[in-house]
Scaffold this motif. Structure first.
Motif, mmCIF file in Angstrom:
data_model
loop_
_atom_site.group_PDB
_atom_site.id
_atom_site.type_symbol
_atom_site.label_atom_id
_atom_site.label_comp_id
_atom_site.label_asym_id
_atom_site.label_seq_id
_atom_site.Cartn_x
_atom_site.Cartn_y
_atom_site.Cartn_z
ATOM 1 N N ASN A 186 0.848 -1.182 0.000
ATOM 2 C CA ASN A 186 0.000 0.000 0.000
ATOM 3 C C ASN A 186 0.885 1.233 0.000
ATOM 4 O OD1 ASN A 186 -2.697 1.372 0.454
ATOM 5 N ND2 ASN A 186 -1.580 2.141 2.231
ATOM 6 N N LEU A 199 -6.458 3.533 6.690
ATOM 7 C CA LEU A 199 -6.362 2.083 6.674
ATOM 8 C C LEU A 199 -6.474 1.510 8.090
ATOM 9 C CD1 LEU A 199 -5.966 -0.474 5.036
ATOM 10 C CD2 LEU A 199 -3.492 -0.057 5.058
ATOM 11 N N SER A 201 -5.027 3.805 0.124
ATOM 12 C CA SER A 201 -5.747 3.058 1.159
ATOM 13 C C SER A 201 -7.177 2.720 0.765
ATOM 14 C CB SER A 201 -5.731 3.840 2.474
ATOM 15 O OG SER A 201 -4.413 3.886 2.985
ATOM 16 N N ILE A 213 -8.622 -0.989 0.911
ATOM 17 C CA ILE A 213 -9.824 -1.320 1.687
ATOM 18 C C ILE A 213 -10.833 -2.063 0.811
ATOM 19 C CG2 ILE A 213 -11.858 -0.273 2.786
ATOM 20 C CD1 ILE A 213 -9.853 1.909 3.850
#
Length: 326
Positions: A3, A41, A7, A11
Motif C-alpha cells: 500500500n 487504513l 488506502s 480497503i
C-alpha cells in the motif's frame, strides 16, 4: 499486498477478500504512505471484524509475530515493489506452501484464490497467474500471461485467444511470462532462490522473475477458471506531459537492457543491446515519437546502461529528474 497512498483501493480489495478469508492470511506492507492514508487504513481495520495486528517493518522482520488474519507492516520509507515484497516473503516463506503477490488496486471474486490454489496443486507450476480483467469493464482482458519473444520482449496472450480457450472449457495453459499483479508462487522456490530481483525500483521485476524460471526450466501457468479485476493505473500518476512520458520510457527500456546483463555474457550483451535499442527506436518512431525525442531516448538508454548495473531508487530518481529532459 503493498500500500502506498492507496488506502481506499486497499480497503476495497480487503472487502472483496473478506468473503473467503478462511483460506489465507494477509500481509500488507505500507510503503511510507502519507499519515492520513495510513490512518484511513488503520481506522478501517479497527472498525472491521478482521483479526489484525500492526507492527513496524523492523519489528516484523526481527520478532516472531503471532499470525492474524491481517498483519499491517509499516515501513518508514518507500521500498518499492520488489524490496517491499521480498522483505515480507523472506520472513513468512517457510510458514506457507504458497504466496500470492496481489496488487492493492484489485477486486477479487469469491472463488478466485481457491481456484488458483487448486491449480497449483493439480498442475504443479512454480508460478501462476489468472485471467485478469479491467475493473471498469469486466468483459475486457487486461492480462493473462504470455511468452517471451526472441529479441528481448514479451507477447501477451490476446483476449481472442483467452476467450476462445475459456469457451472450450480449457482450465489451464502454460506460459513463459506472468504479471506480478496477481502472482502465486511456490514457497519452495522462494526459500531456495529468493523472490524478486532488487535491481529495479519500478518495473521489470516480474520479467526478470519469469526469465529466471525459464532459464531453470520451471513451469509457469495461467489458471483460466479464476478472474481478478484490476483498476489499472489508479495507483500511478498518469500525465500527458511529454517529458514525463519520455522519462518513463527511458526507465522502462533501461531496465530491460540492464536486466539482460544477468543473462548474457559481456560480448553477447553488447551486440544484443545495439540491436535491441535500434529496434526500440524504430518502433517508437513508427508510433509517432518525433526525431529529437527518439535521439534523446537512444542516448539516455546507452548512457544509463553503460554507467549502471541497476535502476534502484537513486538511478530511478536521477532519470525522473534529468534536466536534459524537459
Amino acid at each position: 499486498m503493498l500500500n502506498w497512498n492507496g488506502s481506499q483501493d486497499t480497503i476495497e480489495c480487503l472487502d472483496s477478500l473478506s468473503v473467503s478469508k478462511c483460506l489465507y492470511d494477509i500481509y500488507i506492507l505500507d510503503n511510507a504512505s502519507k499519515p492520513e492514508q495510513l490512518s484511513e487504513l488503520e481506522s478501517y481495520l479497527n472498525k472491521s471484524d478482521w483479526r489484525f495486528s500492526i507492527c513496524s517493518l523492523t519489528g516484523f522482520t526481527a520478532d516472531k509475530t503471532e499470525k492474524t488474519e491481517i498483519t499491517l507492516i509499516k515501513s518508514e520509507k518507500n521500498l518499492g515493489f520488489a524490496v517491499g515484497n521480498n522483505r515480507v516473503a523472506e520472513k513468512i516463506g517457510k510458514d506457507y506452501k504458497y504466496l500470492l503477490l496481489l496488487n492493492n488496486d484489485t477486486v477479487v471474486p469469491e472463488n478466485s484464490i481457491k481456484n488458483m490454489l487448486e491449480a497449483m496443486g493439480r498442475y504443479k507450476p512454480t508460478a501462476l497467474t489468472c485471467d485478469i480483467r479491467y475493473n471498469y469493464d469486466r468483459s475486457v482482458l487486461w492480462n493473462a500471461g504470455g511468452n517471451f519473444k526472441w529479441y528481448g520482449d514479451r507477447k501477451y496472450f490476446s483476449q481472442k485467444k483467452i476467450d476462445k480457450l475459456e469457451k472450450k472449457n480449457i482450465k489451464y495453459i502454460k506460459a513463459q511470462f506472468v504479471t506480478g499483479c496477481a502472482l502465486m508462487v511456490d514457497c519452495n522456490y522462494i526459500n531456495g532462490y529468493g523472490l524478486l530481483t532488487e535491481k529495479f525500483f519500478h518495473g521489470e521485476e516480474d520479467y526478470n522473475f519469469c526469465y529466471r524460471l525459464k532459464k531453470k526450466k520451471l513451469r509457469v501457468g495461467v489458471d483460466l477458471t479464476s478472474r481478478i479485476y484490476h483498476k489499472v493505473g489508479q495507483s500511478i500518476n498518469r500525465s500527458d506531459d511529454n517529458a514525463k512520458k519520455l522519462k518513463s520510457n527511458i526507465v522502462h527500456y533501461t531496465n530491460r537492457v540492464i536486466d539482460y546483463k544477468e543473462f548474457y555474457g559481456r560480448l553477447r550483451w553488447r551486440l544484443w543491446r545495439i540491436f535491441y535499442i535500434n529496434l526500440v527506436i524504430l518502433k517508437r518512431r513508427l508510433s509517432g515519437l518525433d526525431k529529437g525525442a527518439a535521439k534523446l531516448l537512444k542516448r539516455k538508454i546507452y548512457f544509463y546502461s553503460n554507467n549502471f548495473d541497476n535502476v534502484k531508487w537513486d538511478v530511478f530518481s536521477e532519470i525522473m529528474n534529468d534536466p536534459d529532459i524537459c
